[in-house]
Design a protein around this motif. Structure first.
Motif, mmCIF file in Angstrom:
data_model
loop_
_atom_site.group_PDB
_atom_site.id
_atom_site.type_symbol
_atom_site.label_atom_id
_atom_site.label_comp_id
_atom_site.label_asym_id
_atom_site.label_seq_id
_atom_site.Cartn_x
_atom_site.Cartn_y
_atom_site.Cartn_z
ATOM 1 N N ASP A 1 1.465 5.730 8.828
ATOM 2 C CA ASP A 1 2.452 6.517 8.058
ATOM 3 C C ASP A 1 3.567 7.032 8.971
ATOM 4 O O ASP A 1 4.752 6.927 8.647
ATOM 5 N N TYR B 1 2.828 11.449 -2.918
ATOM 6 C CA TYR B 1 1.869 10.397 -2.576
ATOM 7 C C TYR B 1 0.517 10.749 -3.175
ATOM 8 O O TYR B 1 0.041 11.875 -3.054
ATOM 9 N N PHE C 1 -0.443 2.244 -8.695
ATOM 10 C CA PHE C 1 0.281 1.286 -7.835
ATOM 11 C C PHE C 1 1.313 0.560 -8.704
ATOM 12 O O PHE C 1 0.956 -0.040 -9.720
ATOM 13 N N THR D 1 1.433 -2.879 -3.896
ATOM 14 C CA THR D 1 1.107 -2.658 -2.487
ATOM 15 C C THR D 1 1.103 -1.171 -2.187
ATOM 16 O O THR D 1 1.267 -0.333 -3.087
ATOM 17 N N PHE D 2 0.936 -0.831 -0.924
ATOM 18 C CA PHE D 2 0.889 0.546 -0.433
ATOM 19 C C PHE D 2 2.194 1.270 -0.818
ATOM 20 O O PHE D 2 3.281 0.776 -0.537
ATOM 21 N N SER D 3 2.047 2.442 -1.451
ATOM 22 C CA SER D 3 3.226 3.050 -2.079
ATOM 23 C C SER D 3 4.175 3.765 -1.114
ATOM 24 O O SER D 3 5.310 4.068 -1.475
ATOM 25 N N ASP E 1 2.029 -4.835 7.974
ATOM 26 C CA ASP E 1 1.150 -3.662 8.069
ATOM 27 C C ASP E 1 -0.298 -4.156 8.084
ATOM 28 O O ASP E 1 -0.854 -4.546 7.063
ATOM 29 N N ASN F 1 -3.510 -7.067 2.125
ATOM 30 C CA ASN F 1 -2.714 -6.199 1.267
ATOM 31 C C ASN F 1 -3.578 -5.147 0.567
ATOM 32 O O ASN F 1 -4.626 -5.464 0.010
ATOM 33 N N ASN F 2 -3.115 -3.920 0.607
ATOM 34 C CA ASN F 2 -3.705 -2.845 -0.181
ATOM 35 C C ASN F 2 -2.916 -2.798 -1.502
ATOM 36 O O ASN F 2 -1.706 -2.611 -1.440
ATOM 37 N N SER G 1 1.996 -5.864 3.548
ATOM 38 C CA SER G 1 0.690 -5.334 3.938
ATOM 39 C C SER G 1 -0.252 -6.530 4.005
ATOM 40 O O SER G 1 -0.362 -7.296 3.055
#
Ligand SMILES: Cc1ncc(COP(=O)(O)O)c(C=O)c1O
Length: 359
Positions: free
Chosen positions: A87, A13, A324, A110-112, A185, A158-159, A155
């Motif tokens: 997480d 990460y 990303f 998006t969030f990985s 999320d 969204n990130n 998300s």
């Protein structure tokens, strides 16, 4: 010794960079820092012996936190489960739903962490590219869903794009895959204009995740939670690591929920800073609208890497979004900082743009 093939291929990460002495606008943290009331609650708890670090977290205190969260959101306490940040909550949910060969659907970028957790569980992430405005492509989602789809990860905001899902879109997605759990999320919900927590009930396949890392300024303590159907709360407690939210984190989160003024100031600062960044960066670049505490900027024809490095030389760290999946190589994400930090990043980008060819 043999490690699992899937683990061999896994990427680590990549968190937002930290560079000593630089302004850190790379991890969407709270620009005001942790509330003084929270620090006092921790210190006084230790001094008075109520917060005994030699003891495992008490279930009574965990229950107090769950009640405080339920009151904050105005939902039934039986729907609240907690974990070590979103997480940690995601980790438990994926363990519950993804078996070898199962699929998880992810609109990207998006969030990985979603894709990593699915892979670790032996499942297969299925990606669907978001539209140009980063909204979720419902038709494409429907065509990728199949009888192995167990989870859908949304998300919202969204990130890294900052846009939120609408209630109508969520209903449509939940209907596309009635047998999958739809994970919403909401790490950045406090900065947004809407939330989906009220849509969680015992008949729905929607769960909503929240965190103390962003608006409540406790990223370093790792506390998150989810609003889930009550039957899932029972399953969650069986699967989650025991004591994953520690004594200090529980006391801090309860104190943070009580400090409504710190939350109000944070949200006010972020919303004003977000408007400022968008207004001042729009003449220079394509900037996405944002419901979160960050803004996404398309720096093309320059590359994100070049702009990231140029800003770093000026003492400002932002997020190069090239890592990303599906983001391309011209997006940077800037966390909304203090007024001074926002001014500095605007000034730096104006200068870079003025010098033209060098970025
Ligand atoms: C969309 C999203 N979800 C979850 C997280 C992680 O939250 P937590 O600190 O609660 O684990 C982040 C962190 O940046 C995020 O952007």
């Amino acid at each position: 010794m043999r490690i699992r093939a899937v683990v061999r291929e896994l990427e680590e990460y990549k968190p937002g960079a930290f560079v000593a002495g630089a302004i850190k606008l790379s991890s969407n943290e709270n620009p005001l820092g942790t509330s003084e009331n929270v620090k006092t609650a921790i210190l006084e708890g230790i001094e008075r012996g109520e917060l005994d670090l030699s003891k495992y977290p008490w279930s009574a205190r965990e229950s107090e936190l769950r009640h405080a969260i339920a009151a904050y959101l105005d939902v039934d306490v039986d729907r609240i489960v907690i974990g070590a940040g979103i997480d940690g909550v995601l980790d438990t949910l994926v363990k519950i739903f993804i078996d070898a060969g199962d699929e998880g659907l992810i609109p990207i970028p998006t969030f990985s962490l979603y894709e990593s957790l699915i892979k670790i569980a032996g499942g297969t992430p299925r990606y669907v590219q978001r539209k140009r405005d980063f909204s979720v492509p419902l038709d494409a989602m429907a065509s990728v869903c199949n009888d192995r789809t167990r989870m859908i990860f949304l998300s919202s905001p969204n990130n890294p794009s900052g846009n939120s899902l609408t209630e109508a879109e969520l209903h449509e997605i939940a209907a596309i895959a009635p047998e999958s759990v739809v994970v919403v999320d909401e790490a950045y919900a406090e900065f947004a204009s809407r939330s989906m927590v009220k849509l969680v009930d015992d008949d729905s396949n929607i769960v909503v995740l929240r965190t103390f890392s962003k608006a409540f300024a406790l990223a370093g303590l790792r506390v998150g939670y989810a609003v889930v159907p009550t039957w899932l709360a029972d399953v969650y407690r069986r699967v989650a690591m025991p004591f994953s939210v520690n004594n200090i984190a529980i006391v801090a989160a309860i104190a943070a929920l009580r400090d409504k003024e710190h939350l109000r100031k944070t949200v006010e600062l972020v919303r004003a800073g977000r408007e400022y960044l968008i207004e001042h960066l729009r003449p220079l670049f394509r900037v996405m609208p944002s419901d979160a505490n960050f803004v996404l900027v398309d720096v093309s024809p320059a590359s994100a890497r070049t702009v990231y490095e140029a800003l770093l030389r000026k003492g400002i760290v932002v997020r190069d979004c090239s890592s990303f999946r599906g983001a391309g190589d011209s997006l940077i994400r800037i966390t909304v900082g203090t007024k001074e930090q926002n001014e500095k990043v605007v000034e730096a980008l104006e200068e870079l743009k003025a010098t033209g060819s060098r970025i």
